[in-house]
Design a protein around this motif. Sequence first.
Motif, PDB file in Angstrom:
ATOM      1  N   SER A   5       0.813  -1.212   0.000  1.00  0.00           N
ATOM      2  CA  SER A   5       0.000   0.000   0.000  1.00  0.00           C
ATOM      3  C   SER A   5       0.850   1.267   0.000  1.00  0.00           C
ATOM      4  CB  SER A   5      -0.904  -0.023   1.226  1.00  0.00           C
ATOM      5  OG  SER A   5      -0.122  -0.274   2.381  1.00  0.00           O
ATOM      6  N   SER A   6       2.057   1.166  -0.556  1.00  0.00           N
ATOM      7  CA  SER A   6       2.940   2.330  -0.518  1.00  0.00           C
ATOM      8  C   SER A   6       3.320   2.805  -1.909  1.00  0.00           C
ATOM      9  CB  SER A   6       4.226   1.985   0.225  1.00  0.00           C
ATOM     10  OG  SER A   6       3.937   1.611   1.532  1.00  0.00           O
ATOM     11  N   TYR A   7       3.853   4.025  -1.937  1.00  0.00           N
ATOM     12  CA  TYR A   7       4.391   4.550  -3.181  1.00  0.00           C
ATOM     13  C   TYR A   7       5.726   3.865  -3.425  1.00  0.00           C
ATOM     14  CZ  TYR A   7       6.032   7.794  -6.719  1.00  0.00           C
ATOM     15  OH  TYR A   7       6.490   8.337  -7.887  1.00  0.00           O
ATOM     16  N   PHE A   8       5.757   2.986  -4.375  1.00  0.00           N
ATOM     17  CA  PHE A   8       6.987   2.235  -4.634  1.00  0.00           C
ATOM     18  C   PHE A   8       6.951   1.710  -6.057  1.00  0.00           C
ATOM     19  CE2 PHE A   8       9.137  -1.895  -4.927  1.00  0.00           C
ATOM     20  CZ  PHE A   8      10.395  -1.571  -4.451  1.00  0.00           C
ATOM     21  N   TYR A   9       8.020   1.948  -6.785  1.00  0.00           N
ATOM     22  CA  TYR A   9       8.129   1.327  -8.102  1.00  0.00           C
ATOM     23  C   TYR A   9       9.594   1.131  -8.432  1.00  0.00           C
ATOM     24  CZ  TYR A   9       9.398   5.926  -9.941  1.00  0.00           C
ATOM     25  OH  TYR A   9      10.024   7.124 -10.170  1.00  0.00           O
ATOM     26  N   THR A  10       9.828   0.211  -9.341  1.00  0.00           N
ATOM     27  CA  THR A  10      11.185   0.034  -9.846  1.00  0.00           C
ATOM     28  C   THR A  10      11.104  -0.092 -11.357  1.00  0.00           C
ATOM     29  OG1 THR A  10      11.022  -2.364  -9.643  1.00  0.00           O
ATOM     30  CG2 THR A  10      11.996  -1.194  -7.788  1.00  0.00           C
ATOM     31  N   MET A  11      12.251   0.049 -11.983  1.00  0.00           N
ATOM     32  CA  MET A  11      12.304  -0.111 -13.437  1.00  0.00           C
ATOM     33  C   MET A  11      13.376  -1.126 -13.784  1.00  0.00           C
ATOM     34  SD  MET A  11      11.920   3.692 -14.999  1.00  0.00           S
ATOM     35  CE  MET A  11      12.543   4.626 -13.629  1.00  0.00           C
ATOM     36  N   LYS A  12      13.088  -1.912 -14.791  1.00  0.00           N
ATOM     37  CA  LYS A  12      14.035  -2.956 -15.178  1.00  0.00           C
ATOM     38  C   LYS A  12      15.181  -2.406 -16.011  1.00  0.00           C
ATOM     39  CE  LYS A  12      11.094  -7.013 -15.303  1.00  0.00           C
ATOM     40  NZ  LYS A  12      10.449  -7.987 -16.175  1.00  0.00           N
ATOM     41  N   THR A  27      17.403   6.155 -10.135  1.00  0.00           N
ATOM     42  CA  THR A  27      16.177   6.346 -10.903  1.00  0.00           C
ATOM     43  C   THR A  27      15.405   5.041 -11.008  1.00  0.00           C
ATOM     44  OG1 THR A  27      17.251   8.090 -12.185  1.00  0.00           O
ATOM     45  CG2 THR A  27      15.249   7.123 -13.124  1.00  0.00           C
ATOM     46  N   ARG A  28      16.122   3.976 -11.327  1.00  0.00           N
ATOM     47  CA  ARG A  28      15.456   2.683 -11.500  1.00  0.00           C
ATOM     48  C   ARG A  28      14.874   2.137 -10.217  1.00  0.00           C
ATOM     49  NH1 ARG A  28      19.559  -1.215 -13.673  1.00  0.00           N
ATOM     50  NH2 ARG A  28      17.892  -2.621 -13.017  1.00  0.00           N
ATOM     51  N   SER A  29      15.480   2.511  -9.106  1.00  0.00           N
ATOM     52  CA  SER A  29      14.956   2.000  -7.840  1.00  0.00           C
ATOM     53  C   SER A  29      13.885   2.924  -7.266  1.00  0.00           C
ATOM     54  CB  SER A  29      16.095   1.799  -6.839  1.00  0.00           C
ATOM     55  OG  SER A  29      16.782   3.004  -6.651  1.00  0.00           O
ATOM     56  N   GLY A  30      13.447   3.884  -8.063  1.00  0.00           N
ATOM     57  CA  GLY A  30      12.347   4.740  -7.628  1.00  0.00           C
ATOM     58  C   GLY A  30      12.710   5.660  -6.475  1.00  0.00           C
ATOM     59  N   MET A  31      13.975   6.075  -6.412  1.00  0.00           N
ATOM     60  CA  MET A  31      14.388   6.961  -5.327  1.00  0.00           C
ATOM     61  C   MET A  31      14.396   8.417  -5.782  1.00  0.00           C
ATOM     62  SD  MET A  31      17.012   4.805  -3.093  1.00  0.00           S
ATOM     63  CE  MET A  31      16.811   3.027  -2.941  1.00  0.00           C
ATOM     64  N   ILE A  32      14.733   8.631  -7.048  1.00  0.00           N
ATOM     65  CA  ILE A  32      14.758   9.989  -7.574  1.00  0.00           C
ATOM     66  C   ILE A  32      14.118  10.003  -8.967  1.00  0.00           C
ATOM     67  CG2 ILE A  32      16.880  10.594  -6.349  1.00  0.00           C
ATOM     68  CD1 ILE A  32      18.376  10.309  -9.048  1.00  0.00           C
ATOM     69  N   ILE A  41      13.247  15.301  -8.356  1.00  0.00           N
ATOM     70  CA  ILE A  41      12.283  14.976  -7.316  1.00  0.00           C
ATOM     71  C   ILE A  41      12.950  13.944  -6.409  1.00  0.00           C
ATOM     72  CG2 ILE A  41      10.038  13.931  -6.827  1.00  0.00           C
ATOM     73  CD1 ILE A  41       9.280  14.575  -9.762  1.00  0.00           C
ATOM     74  N   LEU A  42      12.874  14.143  -5.112  1.00  0.00           N
ATOM     75  CA  LEU A  42      13.332  13.113  -4.181  1.00  0.00           C
ATOM     76  C   LEU A  42      12.102  12.313  -3.780  1.00  0.00           C
ATOM     77  CD1 LEU A  42      15.747  15.215  -1.948  1.00  0.00           C
ATOM     78  CD2 LEU A  42      16.383  13.447  -3.593  1.00  0.00           C
ATOM     79  N   LEU A  43      12.002  11.107  -4.303  1.00  0.00           N
ATOM     80  CA  LEU A  43      10.857  10.244  -4.023  1.00  0.00           C
ATOM     81  C   LEU A  43      10.998   9.647  -2.617  1.00  0.00           C
ATOM     82  CD1 LEU A  43      10.807   8.768  -7.605  1.00  0.00           C
ATOM     83  CD2 LEU A  43       9.131  10.314  -6.603  1.00  0.00           C
ATOM     84  N   PRO A  44       9.928   9.030  -2.094  1.00  0.00           N
ATOM     85  CA  PRO A  44       9.939   8.604  -0.692  1.00  0.00           C
ATOM     86  C   PRO A  44      11.188   7.822  -0.269  1.00  0.00           C
ATOM     87  CG  PRO A  44       7.756   8.330  -1.583  1.00  0.00           C
ATOM     88  CD  PRO A  44       8.622   8.777  -2.732  1.00  0.00           C
ATOM     89  N   LEU A  45      11.575   6.860  -1.073  1.00  0.00           N
ATOM     90  CA  LEU A  45      12.726   6.044  -0.698  1.00  0.00           C
ATOM     91  C   LEU A  45      14.017   6.865  -0.693  1.00  0.00           C
ATOM     92  CD1 LEU A  45      12.167   3.178   0.014  1.00  0.00           C
ATOM     93  CD2 LEU A  45      12.797   2.474  -2.299  1.00  0.00           C
ATOM     94  N   ASN A 464      24.126   2.399   7.804  1.00  0.00           N
ATOM     95  CA  ASN A 464      23.812   3.689   8.435  1.00  0.00           C
ATOM     96  C   ASN A 464      22.858   4.576   7.642  1.00  0.00           C
ATOM     97  OD1 ASN A 464      25.313   3.199  10.650  1.00  0.00           O
ATOM     98  ND2 ASN A 464      27.129   4.307   9.934  1.00  0.00           N
ATOM     99  N   ILE A 465      22.847   4.435   6.341  1.00  0.00           N
ATOM    100  CA  ILE A 465      22.023   5.364   5.564  1.00  0.00           C
ATOM    101  C   ILE A 465      21.027   4.652   4.664  1.00  0.00           C
ATOM    102  CG2 ILE A 465      23.700   7.239   5.611  1.00  0.00           C
ATOM    103  CD1 ILE A 465      24.407   6.479   2.711  1.00  0.00           C
ATOM    104  N   ALA A 466      20.913   3.335   4.815  1.00  0.00           N
ATOM    105  CA  ALA A 466      19.949   2.601   3.990  1.00  0.00           C
ATOM    106  C   ALA A 466      18.547   3.134   4.268  1.00  0.00           C
ATOM    107  CB  ALA A 466      20.034   1.119   4.324  1.00  0.00           C
ATOM    108  N   PRO A 467      17.711   3.178   3.239  1.00  0.00           N
ATOM    109  CA  PRO A 467      16.345   3.672   3.476  1.00  0.00           C
ATOM    110  C   PRO A 467      15.624   2.809   4.512  1.00  0.00           C
ATOM    111  CG  PRO A 467      16.542   2.715   1.266  1.00  0.00           C
ATOM    112  CD  PRO A 467      17.914   2.813   1.833  1.00  0.00           C
TER     113      PRO A 467
END
Length: 560
Positions: A5-12, A27-32, A41-45, A464-467
């Motif tokens: 139920s979260s904002y999350f996407y990835t790209m292959k 970008t592919r991991s949906g972080m930016i 844009i800084l996405l949630p992750l 230490n900095i992993a989402p």
Amino acid sequence: MRLKSSYFYTMKENVSDEETVSGNLLTRSGMIKKSSAGIYILLPLGLRVIRKIEAIIKEEMENINCTELLMPSLLPEDVFIKSGRRDNFGKNMFALKDRNEKSYVLGPSHEEMFTIAANMKIKSYKDLPINLYQLQTKYRDEPRPRFGLVRLREFIMKDAYSFDKDLDGLDVSYQNMYKAYCNIFDRLGLNYTVVKADTGLMGGFLSEEFQALTEIGEDLLVVCEHCKYSSNIEIATCVDVAVENNEAHKEKELVHTPNSRTIEEVSKTLNEEAGKFVKTLIYKADNSFLACLVRGDRELNEVKLKKLLNIQSLEMASKEDVRNITGADVGFAGPIDLNITVVIDNEVTHMKNFIVGANKTDYHYKNVNLSDFKYKLAADIRNITEADPCPVCGKNIVFKKGIEVGNIFKYGSKYSESMGLYYADSNSSQIPVSMGAYGIGVERCLAAVVEQSNDEKGIIWPMNIAPFKACIVIANTSNERQVEVAEEIYNKLTAKGIDVLLDDRDERIGVKLNDMDLIGIPIRILVGKNIQNNIVELKYRNQKDFIELQYPNGLDEMNF
RNA sequence: CGGGGCAUAGCGCAGUUUGGUAGCGCGCACGGUUCGGGACCGUGAGGCCGCAGGUUCAAAUCCUGUUGCCCCGACCA
């Protein structure tokens, strides 16, 4: 966080407008997501990682008694005019007007504003020292934003400023900050090195850069592994010793070199090595012209040249100017009978019988010597090369590439004088405050970490900095027992205050595992078939094999 | 700022040379079969072909302009 139920996407697949590994993986991991050149844009992750980096920075700042505040982004243009930096920044500043035609800029740096803030408090020597910082968005209209989050036009900077009575005090503040910076970059898990650097636009008299080592780094670093000398190439000193040269002094001779403009072309035409040439570069320095001589196979160092002659603006002369000055087309300039100031590199003073342009189209002179022309001074104005000796110990140096993630400066009284920041000493004399400034590029840290820590599957975040520190993957969401156990683990870890991600999506296991690898979560707990035997599988992102853990005892004993 | 490249579905791309009304893969929706490392079959939705002009019976395709993005360089003497 529950993924379902979260904002999350990835790209292959890699995206076409990112060239770097970090830009693509983030970008592919949906972080930016790129919004425009150098603006993201800084996405949630991605934002979670940013916040963690910021938290580490804040802790280390508080540890050295540096206090947080927040400056506006929108600043009156006047303050930059007052400090004299409006022209220095020039087009790099985003400028705008309000409805009443008053000029504002989007802050590219906040020395002036902090000086103003400090002025509210600092009246007497008893008010010093003071350290302030902020985490705030900076705007710089870079001529060429690039490399994902490395060179941005809008970015978060931690900027800190120290205020001391004198240079000794400044030195203490500076050293404290230096240590705090080492702590910060250590905690971020960065492989970095500290180099001496030019003070550039910011001014002052000492600058050191914290450089994260990666191949996409824009800065070239000169490092001596014998004596710990390390410097940005822009200020790395060349030591040119006279080499034994018994060549007989020859008379200069005009040679025909048709269509041979570049060193490469002339050296072909004359069948001589580039090192036998001396190239003459015509510059426009402030409002006069300047000829600079360096050996044919060397690069002129503009930073050194600017410093040497105290030049504000330095650019190559236009084709027309070169023609007017030399009387020849571009490519045939030389020092002989040239009536502008000539500056030569130290190395040239050791050369004999070299080749220069003849100031006549399609001609060069060979067998030229120092006595054949006049020059104003000889100095170190070239870039060091890997063949040069270390300027400190004389042994071999190596080049490395780095991303400048942090920079610390000793300003002294530069800004306090221009902005009127004085304190009263015990004799009531008004003394300018000694200032230092200390910056960290937050997004750059993130980009640098990803550049340094990834594999073919994706990002490998340092803990230490992993989402999220850990993720729980439900192998098969239609298996009730698996879901039940995964929920139990999720609730337990969450209750302990551990950042944990629950992959409860109705996807095939391969999709989920690949996504978790891509976004780089350090610890993975897989709840699958083995739960029949009360076993869950633990895997670290940076290790190959998984470990079977007894549920629930094995998990309860784990440290996160 | 100089040079080069690109712009077609959310993403990656083909189609442009030779003008004829838009296609592939991934992703998405629905149905079914699968289910421990990015499944398979079927059906379907989704595009002002960056934008604006022009040429033409007809423009993703040709011409002009413009904007955005990426790369290289900020030089060569």
